[in-house]
Scaffold this active site. Sequence first.
Site, PDB file in Angstrom:
ATOM      1  N   GLY A  15       0.829  -1.209   0.000  1.00 54.37           N
ATOM      2  CA  GLY A  15       0.000   0.000   0.000  1.00 54.37           C
ATOM      3  C   GLY A  15       0.857   1.249   0.000  1.00 54.37           C
ATOM      4  N   ALA A  16       0.187   2.393   0.113  1.00 54.24           N
ATOM      5  CA  ALA A  16       0.896   3.665   0.069  1.00 54.24           C
ATOM      6  C   ALA A  16       1.839   3.804   1.271  1.00 54.24           C
ATOM      7  CB  ALA A  16      -0.093   4.813   0.037  1.00 54.24           C
ATOM      8  N   GLU A  17       1.402   3.314   2.436  1.00 47.29           N
ATOM      9  CA  GLU A  17       2.194   3.487   3.654  1.00 47.29           C
ATOM     10  C   GLU A  17       2.585   2.181   4.322  1.00 47.29           C
ATOM     11  OE1 GLU A  17       1.092   6.243   6.601  1.00 47.29           O
ATOM     12  OE2 GLU A  17       0.317   7.704   5.192  1.00 47.29           O
ATOM     13  N   ALA A  18       1.907   1.103   3.903  1.00 43.90           N
ATOM     14  CA  ALA A  18       2.137  -0.160   4.615  1.00 43.90           C
ATOM     15  C   ALA A  18       2.198  -1.341   3.659  1.00 43.90           C
ATOM     16  CB  ALA A  18       1.008  -0.381   5.621  1.00 43.90           C
ATOM     17  N   LYS A  29      -5.868 -17.957  10.187  1.00 44.06           N
ATOM     18  CA  LYS A  29      -5.234 -17.131   9.167  1.00 44.06           C
ATOM     19  C   LYS A  29      -5.356 -15.679   9.576  1.00 44.06           C
ATOM     20  CE  LYS A  29      -5.789 -20.005   5.130  1.00 44.06           C
ATOM     21  NZ  LYS A  29      -6.533 -20.248   3.900  1.00 44.06           N
ATOM     22  N   ASP A 129     -11.716   7.039   4.875  1.00 46.16           N
ATOM     23  CA  ASP A 129     -11.312   6.559   3.539  1.00 46.16           C
ATOM     24  C   ASP A 129     -12.269   5.449   3.100  1.00 46.16           C
ATOM     25  OD1 ASP A 129      -9.794   6.367   1.242  1.00 46.16           O
ATOM     26  OD2 ASP A 129      -8.218   5.143   2.131  1.00 46.16           O
TER      27      ASP A 129
HETATM   28  N1  ATP Z   1      -8.193  -8.235   7.497  1.00 44.82           N
HETATM   29  C1  ATP Z   1      -8.005  -8.442   6.199  1.00 44.82           C
HETATM   30  N2  ATP Z   1      -8.457  -9.575   5.632  1.00 44.82           N
HETATM   31  C2  ATP Z   1      -8.273  -9.813   4.318  1.00 44.82           C
HETATM   32  N3  ATP Z   1      -7.651  -8.966   3.470  1.00 44.82           N
HETATM   33  C3  ATP Z   1      -7.192  -7.806   3.982  1.00 44.82           C
HETATM   34  C4  ATP Z   1      -7.339  -7.471   5.360  1.00 44.82           C
HETATM   35  N4  ATP Z   1      -6.781  -6.266   5.582  1.00 44.82           N
HETATM   36  C5  ATP Z   1      -6.313  -5.852   4.395  1.00 44.82           C
HETATM   37  N5  ATP Z   1      -6.532  -6.759   3.427  1.00 44.82           N
HETATM   38  C6  ATP Z   1      -6.136  -6.681   2.005  1.00 44.82           C
HETATM   39  O1  ATP Z   1      -5.015  -5.824   1.898  1.00 44.82           O
HETATM   40  C7  ATP Z   1      -5.331  -4.672   1.113  1.00 44.82           C
HETATM   41  C8  ATP Z   1      -4.663  -3.440   1.699  1.00 44.82           C
HETATM   42  O2  ATP Z   1      -5.112  -3.220   3.013  1.00 44.82           O
HETATM   43  P1  ATP Z   1      -5.322  -1.738   3.581  1.00 44.82           P
HETATM   44  O3  ATP Z   1      -6.323  -1.026   2.733  1.00 44.82           O
HETATM   45  O4  ATP Z   1      -5.582  -1.848   5.032  1.00 44.82           O
HETATM   46  O5  ATP Z   1      -3.866  -1.146   3.362  1.00 44.82           O
HETATM   47  P2  ATP Z   1      -3.364   0.255   2.824  1.00 44.82           P
HETATM   48  O6  ATP Z   1      -1.940   0.393   3.189  1.00 44.82           O
HETATM   49  O7  ATP Z   1      -4.278   1.315   3.249  1.00 44.82           O
HETATM   50  O8  ATP Z   1      -3.421   0.067   1.307  1.00 44.82           O
HETATM   51  P3  ATP Z   1      -3.828   1.185   0.281  1.00 44.82           P
HETATM   52  O9  ATP Z   1      -2.860   2.306   0.469  1.00 44.82           O
HETATM   53  O10 ATP Z   1      -3.735   0.450  -1.026  1.00 44.82           O
HETATM   54  O11 ATP Z   1      -5.250   1.556   0.676  1.00 44.82           O
HETATM   55  C9  ATP Z   1      -6.839  -4.606   1.100  1.00 44.82           C
HETATM   56  O12 ATP Z   1      -7.325  -3.970  -0.062  1.00 44.82           O
HETATM   57  C10 ATP Z   1      -7.231  -6.067   1.160  1.00 44.82           C
HETATM   58  O13 ATP Z   1      -7.177  -6.647  -0.128  1.00 44.82           O
HETATM   59 MG    MG Z   2      -6.763   0.649   1.739  1.00 46.89          MG
END
Ligand code: ATP
Ligand code: MG
Length: 219
Positions: A15-18, A29, A129
């Site tokens: 993701g953008a930050e993680a 799981k 968001d």
């Molecule tokens: N608890 C979960 N169970 C299943 N899949 C998950 C879960 N949390 C996150 N994901 C998957 O991981 C992706 C990224 O998670 P999240 O949106 O929390 O991260 P992010 O860093 O905000 O990413 P982005 O910047 O792309 O929004 C989600 O779109 C989803 O596909």
């Molecule tokens: Mg997200």
Amino acid sequence: MDTNQVANSLLMHRGAEADLYLSKVGPWKAVLKKRVEKKYRQKDLDAWIRRERTLKEASMLGEARKAGVRTPSVLKLDPEEFSFTMALIPGKLARDNLDTMKPRAREGLFEDLGHQVGQLHHRGIVHGDLTTSNLIISEENIAYMIDFGLANYSLEAEDRAVDLHLLKRSIVTSHNFGTEKCFKALSKGYTASLGEREAVSVYKKASEIARRGRYFAIR
Ligand SMILES: Nc1ncnc2c1ncn2[C@@H]1O[C@H](COP(=O)(O)OP(=O)(O)OP(=O)(O)O)[C@@H](O)[C@H]1O
Ligand SMILES: [Mg+2]
């Protein structure tokens, strides 16, 4: 989970930050979300920001769950590793699933989602968001909210309206189904859980936001 375990885990998403990794807690799981270093920030400040954001996101997820919102439960918190582990929600992102759902099931999902957003707002939390990329639809066609990285405490109609607006905008801009019935169902659920008076003031703000043209106009 320490850094070595992260190295051995399956990267699910960058993701953008993680970064998000497929993980396990006991037999279950799980998903580990780890905030990554930003080189453009001074090192200590960067570590502080990542620790704070990790703590805040995990705490917001917990608060939302207490409010009765369907979110993954937090299983582990490791601020020193800038990470937390949550239950894995089996299903598909709303972004990838909404278009192929049967209309009736979709309307039911939106009413329930409206209900959940209302509960979240009633608890004094805004998601920040709320888009179809941050919603997982389970096999039973139930929506789970994820990604509380931008969540905050607020009772302001304006902040609440942004949640509704972002959700509708993400649907209008990237999906291909008739939205009228779904948005009606969303409002129905939202009004039912937040109460008529507060919900109406949020709808007013949402129309204002649309009119102001800060975002796309949505009816
Ligand atoms: N608890 C979960 N169970 C299943 N899949 C998950 C879960 N949390 C996150 N994901 C998957 O991981 C992706 C990224 O998670 P999240 O949106 O929390 O991260 P992010 O860093 O905000 O990413 P982005 O910047 O792309 O929004 C989600 O779109 C989803 O596909
Ligand atoms: Mg997200």
